[in-house]
Design a protein around this motif. Structure first.
Motif, PDB file in Angstrom:
ATOM      1  N   GLU A  34     -14.331  36.189 -24.189  1.00  0.00           N
ATOM      2  CA  GLU A  34     -15.662  36.783 -24.282  1.00  0.00           C
ATOM      3  C   GLU A  34     -16.761  35.826 -23.833  1.00  0.00           C
ATOM      4  N   ALA A  35     -16.402  34.579 -23.525  1.00  0.00           N
ATOM      5  CA  ALA A  35     -17.408  33.544 -23.275  1.00  0.00           C
ATOM      6  C   ALA A  35     -17.817  33.471 -21.811  1.00  0.00           C
ATOM      7  N   ASP A  36     -19.085  33.126 -21.600  1.00  0.00           N
ATOM      8  CA  ASP A  36     -19.546  32.758 -20.263  1.00  0.00           C
ATOM      9  C   ASP A  36     -19.129  31.328 -19.951  1.00  0.00           C
ATOM     10  N   VAL A  37     -19.169  30.481 -20.988  1.00  0.00           N
ATOM     11  CA  VAL A  37     -18.830  29.068 -20.839  1.00  0.00           C
ATOM     12  C   VAL A  37     -17.891  28.673 -21.969  1.00  0.00           C
ATOM     13  N   LEU A  38     -16.830  27.964 -21.624  1.00  0.00           N
ATOM     14  CA  LEU A  38     -15.945  27.364 -22.623  1.00  0.00           C
ATOM     15  C   LEU A  38     -16.160  25.863 -22.620  1.00  0.00           C
ATOM     16  N   MET A  39     -16.457  25.311 -23.797  1.00  0.00           N
ATOM     17  CA  MET A  39     -16.531  23.859 -23.958  1.00  0.00           C
ATOM     18  C   MET A  39     -15.244  23.415 -24.639  1.00  0.00           C
ATOM     19  N   ALA A  40     -14.470  22.566 -23.962  1.00  0.00           N
ATOM     20  CA  ALA A  40     -13.162  22.165 -24.465  1.00  0.00           C
ATOM     21  C   ALA A  40     -13.084  20.656 -24.589  1.00  0.00           C
ATOM     22  N   VAL A  41     -12.444  20.208 -25.680  1.00  0.00           N
ATOM     23  CA  VAL A  41     -12.255  18.770 -25.919  1.00  0.00           C
ATOM     24  C   VAL A  41     -10.770  18.534 -26.157  1.00  0.00           C
ATOM     25  N   PRO A  42     -10.026  18.169 -25.122  1.00  0.00           N
ATOM     26  CA  PRO A  42      -8.582  17.983 -25.285  1.00  0.00           C
ATOM     27  C   PRO A  42      -8.222  16.529 -25.610  1.00  0.00           C
ATOM     28  N   ASP A  43      -7.599  16.319 -26.752  1.00  0.00           N
ATOM     29  CA  ASP A  43      -6.993  15.017 -27.012  1.00  0.00           C
ATOM     30  C   ASP A  43      -5.609  14.992 -26.371  1.00  0.00           C
ATOM     31  N   ASN A  44      -4.993  16.142 -26.328  1.00  0.00           N
ATOM     32  CA  ASN A  44      -3.739  16.349 -25.593  1.00  0.00           C
ATOM     33  C   ASN A  44      -3.593  17.853 -25.415  1.00  0.00           C
ATOM     34  N   LEU A  46     -21.044  31.098 -25.618  1.00  0.00           N
ATOM     35  CA  LEU A  46     -20.280  29.848 -25.569  1.00  0.00           C
ATOM     36  C   LEU A  46     -19.126  29.885 -26.551  1.00  0.00           C
ATOM     37  N   ALA A  47     -17.951  29.527 -26.076  1.00  0.00           N
ATOM     38  CA  ALA A  47     -16.797  29.298 -26.955  1.00  0.00           C
ATOM     39  C   ALA A  47     -16.510  27.803 -26.970  1.00  0.00           C
ATOM     40  N   VAL A  48     -16.080  27.306 -28.120  1.00  0.00           N
ATOM     41  CA  VAL A  48     -15.782  25.884 -28.275  1.00  0.00           C
ATOM     42  C   VAL A  48     -14.345  25.740 -28.753  1.00  0.00           C
ATOM     43  N   GLN A  49     -13.561  24.914 -28.056  1.00  0.00           N
ATOM     44  CA  GLN A  49     -12.190  24.646 -28.472  1.00  0.00           C
ATOM     45  C   GLN A  49     -11.918  23.148 -28.379  1.00  0.00           C
ATOM     46  N   ALA A  50     -11.117  22.663 -29.314  1.00  0.00           N
ATOM     47  CA  ALA A  50     -10.735  21.253 -29.312  1.00  0.00           C
ATOM     48  C   ALA A  50      -9.365  21.117 -29.933  1.00  0.00           C
ATOM     49  N   THR A  51      -8.636  20.114 -29.495  1.00  0.00           N
ATOM     50  CA  THR A  51      -7.339  19.835 -30.105  1.00  0.00           C
ATOM     51  C   THR A  51      -7.512  19.543 -31.587  1.00  0.00           C
ATOM     52  N   ASP A  52      -8.572  18.813 -31.947  1.00  0.00           N
ATOM     53  CA  ASP A  52      -8.893  18.497 -33.331  1.00  0.00           C
ATOM     54  C   ASP A  52      -9.891  19.519 -33.857  1.00  0.00           C
ATOM     55  N   PRO A  53      -9.532  20.344 -34.837  1.00  0.00           N
ATOM     56  CA  PRO A  53     -10.444  21.364 -35.353  1.00  0.00           C
ATOM     57  C   PRO A  53     -11.755  20.789 -35.887  1.00  0.00           C
ATOM     58  N   LEU A  54     -11.728  19.569 -36.407  1.00  0.00           N
ATOM     59  CA  LEU A  54     -12.953  18.958 -36.907  1.00  0.00           C
ATOM     60  C   LEU A  54     -13.940  18.682 -35.776  1.00  0.00           C
ATOM     61  N   VAL A  55     -13.415  18.305 -34.615  1.00  0.00           N
ATOM     62  CA  VAL A  55     -14.275  18.077 -33.460  1.00  0.00           C
ATOM     63  C   VAL A  55     -14.935  19.386 -33.036  1.00  0.00           C
ATOM     64  N   ALA A  56     -14.160  20.468 -33.002  1.00  0.00           N
ATOM     65  CA  ALA A  56     -14.716  21.769 -32.640  1.00  0.00           C
ATOM     66  C   ALA A  56     -15.791  22.186 -33.630  1.00  0.00           C
ATOM     67  N   SER A  57     -15.536  22.005 -34.921  1.00  0.00           N
ATOM     68  CA  SER A  57     -16.512  22.362 -35.949  1.00  0.00           C
ATOM     69  C   SER A  57     -17.787  21.550 -35.808  1.00  0.00           C
ATOM     70  N   GLY A  58     -17.645  20.275 -35.485  1.00  0.00           N
ATOM     71  CA  GLY A  58     -18.811  19.425 -35.313  1.00  0.00           C
ATOM     72  C   GLY A  58     -19.672  19.853 -34.140  1.00  0.00           C
ATOM     73  N   LEU A  59     -19.029  20.228 -33.037  1.00  0.00           N
ATOM     74  CA  LEU A  59     -19.784  20.688 -31.873  1.00  0.00           C
ATOM     75  C   LEU A  59     -20.516  21.994 -32.172  1.00  0.00           C
ATOM     76  N   VAL A  60     -19.839  22.908 -32.846  1.00  0.00           N
ATOM     77  CA  VAL A  60     -20.473  24.181 -33.193  1.00  0.00           C
ATOM     78  C   VAL A  60     -21.671  23.935 -34.102  1.00  0.00           C
TER      79      VAL A  60
END
Length: 222
Positions: free
Chosen positions: A58-68, A27-41
């Motif tokens: 490298e990920a099978d699944v990407l979890m993304a949280v876009p604020d923009n 799993l890879a985690v990405q978010a517009t807000d780095p704090l949100v990504a860190s919290g999910l991880v």
């Protein structure tokens, strides 16, 4: 679009001969807000059967949280990676962008606060079990209808990517008929049948007739 199931004990995908099956989900985690990504991880780690990776490709699944900037979050996603999006009220253009980049599960932000919900979304995505909120699903279905009526139908194509004529020819090929037999059945000339096959093979980058039949069967088109 999918039944809600518990975190499954087996996430294995068929591996090529001679290679061991991997039992974990990357799993890879990405978010517009780095704090949100860190919290999910932090929420998801550690979880047995789940490996957090930094590189999206490298990920099978990407979890993304876009604020923009949704497009910026998903541009590095590989064709084999499936997308879990945590978002509310996506515009139609954003929804299509997400679908084009492998969207499988859309989780409303209010539901993303619990680990169990996120794990279910990851498992559904990894297994290809689509899950969209009802109003977003309605948007997708309406847009598909619009696409069919205004873009595909005037070009004699369907949502499958094949024309009705191509589908008919492929079905008869799958039944073992040759060009002359297909032409007789459909009341076409043999030249027309050959042109239909040639255009389809070229458009879909298929090698030959057998490859075309295999492609159609594998994708449930015939």
């Amino acid at each position: 679009m999918t039944p809600h199931t518990a975190w499954p004990s087996d996430h294995r995908r068929s591996a090529p001969p001679g290679q061991a099956r991997r039992t974990s989900i990357r799993l890879a985690v990405q978010a517009t807000d780095p704090l949100v990504a860190s919290g999910l991880v932090a929420m998801l780690r550690p979880t047995p059967g789940l490996d957090i990776v930094e590189q999206v490709h490298e990920a099978d699944v990407l979890m993304a949280v876009p604020d923009n900037g949704l497009h910026n979050l998903v541009t590095q996603i590989s064709p084999d990676t499936r997308l879990v999006l945590i978002a509310d009220d996506l515009r139609q253009a954003e929804l299509w962008t997400a679908i084009e980049h492998g969207l499988v599960v859309l989780v409303p932000r209010a539901e993303a606060a619990t680990k169990s919900r996120l794990l279910r979304a990851i498992a559904d995505a990894r297994e290809g079990r689509g899950d969209l909120p009802a109003h977003q699903l309605g948007t997708v279905l309406q847009a598909l209808k619009h696409l069919q009526e205004n873009t595909l139908a005037p070009r004699d194509l369907t949502l499958s990517g094949l024309s009705l004529r191509e589908t008919e020819v492929l079905r008869l090929l799958a039944d073992g008929m040759d060009t002359a037999e297909i032409a007789e059945r459909l009341i076409y000339s043999e030249r027309t049948v050959k042109n239909v096959l040639h255009n389809m093979l070229s458009r879909l980058n298929l090698r030959n007739r057998a490859h075309a039949v295999a492609y159609a069967l594998r994708h449930g088109l015939i």
